[in-house]
Design a protein around this motif. Structure first.
Motif, PDB file in Angstrom:
ATOM      1  N   SER A  24     -20.428  58.173  99.260  1.00 17.19           N
ATOM      2  CA  SER A  24     -19.590  58.974  98.359  1.00 17.19           C
ATOM      3  C   SER A  24     -19.599  60.438  98.770  1.00 17.19           C
ATOM      4  CB  SER A  24     -20.094  58.834  96.912  1.00 17.19           C
ATOM      5  OG  SER A  24     -19.959  57.510  96.453  1.00 17.19           O
ATOM      6  N   VAL A  64     -17.319  60.851 101.745  1.00 17.42           N
ATOM      7  CA  VAL A  64     -15.909  60.817 101.353  1.00 17.42           C
ATOM      8  C   VAL A  64     -15.493  62.144 100.738  1.00 17.42           C
ATOM      9  CG1 VAL A  64     -14.227  59.733  99.822  1.00 17.42           C
ATOM     10  CG2 VAL A  64     -15.877  58.320 101.059  1.00 17.42           C
ATOM     11  N   VAL A  85     -11.826  54.828  97.933  1.00 17.06           N
ATOM     12  CA  VAL A  85     -12.981  54.378  98.715  1.00 17.06           C
ATOM     13  C   VAL A  85     -14.278  54.732  98.001  1.00 17.06           C
ATOM     14  CG1 VAL A  85     -14.264  54.757 100.856  1.00 17.06           C
ATOM     15  CG2 VAL A  85     -11.787  54.453 100.921  1.00 17.06           C
ATOM     16  N   LEU A 120     -14.757  52.457  95.031  1.00 16.71           N
ATOM     17  CA  LEU A 120     -15.115  51.113  95.483  1.00 16.71           C
ATOM     18  C   LEU A 120     -16.592  51.034  95.831  1.00 16.71           C
ATOM     19  CD1 LEU A 120     -14.228  48.266  96.283  1.00 16.71           C
ATOM     20  CD2 LEU A 120     -13.666  49.156  98.557  1.00 16.71           C
TER      21      LEU A 120
END
Length: 226
Positions: free
Chosen positions: A147, A150, A210, A213
């Motif tokens: 995370s 990202v 993403v 998820l």
């Protein structure tokens, strides 16, 4: 619509994320191993201050360090023939400087959530700190680390102020998507500006998807483990 800002932004964000990911992991791990509370607080403040500073201030510091007339910038230029300021490398450097705090904070938070008993068990089995990091700490903190990566990618993709200060707004060379939007609006080309906005919003939404998820998979994994 000129497509070069899209390509430049994607290359810049990808390169910056690779650097930021590794640096963020190592810095988060290093700060957590510091035993002095005061020293840890000082290091944490230094590493997170770009989050609260205006990006133009960070860009100014970078330009002051890597400008051709500065000692470090002059060394790169005269000894290696590399000009940092107002080059594509400058866009990467600016993105790293601004996105690194996000990666660092995410990685540190993820590491702090790992059960200390797992680390203790690894040490009793004779694992060294480096092996403990790769085999115990990182795998158990991976969703939070992903995370952070990202978020760092999305932040690097949207970086404007530091990039403008250090890399400039050179078409086909340092003009990233945010700078292209600014240039298009300044020129009155709203159609191109909307096109660039649509691209950066789409990429940012994909990044958020993403991240969500990864978080949902971690939630299911923990639920199955209980």
């Amino acid at each position: 619509m000129d497509l070069s800002p899209i390509l430049i932004s994607m290359k810049t964000a990808a390169a910056a994320t690779a650097v930021t990911f590794l640096l963020g992991l190592l810095l988060a791990w290093g700060v957590l191993t510091v035993r002095s509370g005061l020293l840890r607080a000082v290091l944490d403040g230094i590493l997170t201050i770009p989050l609260v500073l205006p990006p133009t201030v960070a860009g100014f510091f970078l330009l002051w360090i890597f400008g051709v007339k500065r000692p470090l910038g002059r060394f790169f230029f005269e000894a290696l023939g590399v000009r940092i300021a107002f080059s594509w490398a400058a866009t990467i450097l600016a993105a790293v400087a601004i996105s690194l705090p996000l990666m660092y904070r995410s990685a540190r938070g993820a590491f702090e959530q790992v059960d200390p008993d797992l680390l203790w068990a690894g040490r009793t089995l004779g694992m060294g700190e480096w092996e403990l990091f790769w085999r115990v700490l990182l795998p158990n903190a991976l969703p939070g680390v992903v995370s952070g990566g990202v978020l760092a990618f999305a932040r690097g993709l949207g970086e404007f102020g530091a990039t403008a200060m250090l890399a400039g707004n050179i078409a086909g060379k340092t003009r990233t998507l945010p700078l292209a939007i600014y240039a298009a609006v300044a020129a009155g080309d709203l159609e191109a500006a909307w096109g660039y906005v649509a691209v950066i919003v789409a990429i940012s939404l994909a990044a958020v998807a993403v991240m969500n998820l990864a978080a949902s998979r971690e939630g299911r994994r923990r639920g199955e483990g209980e």
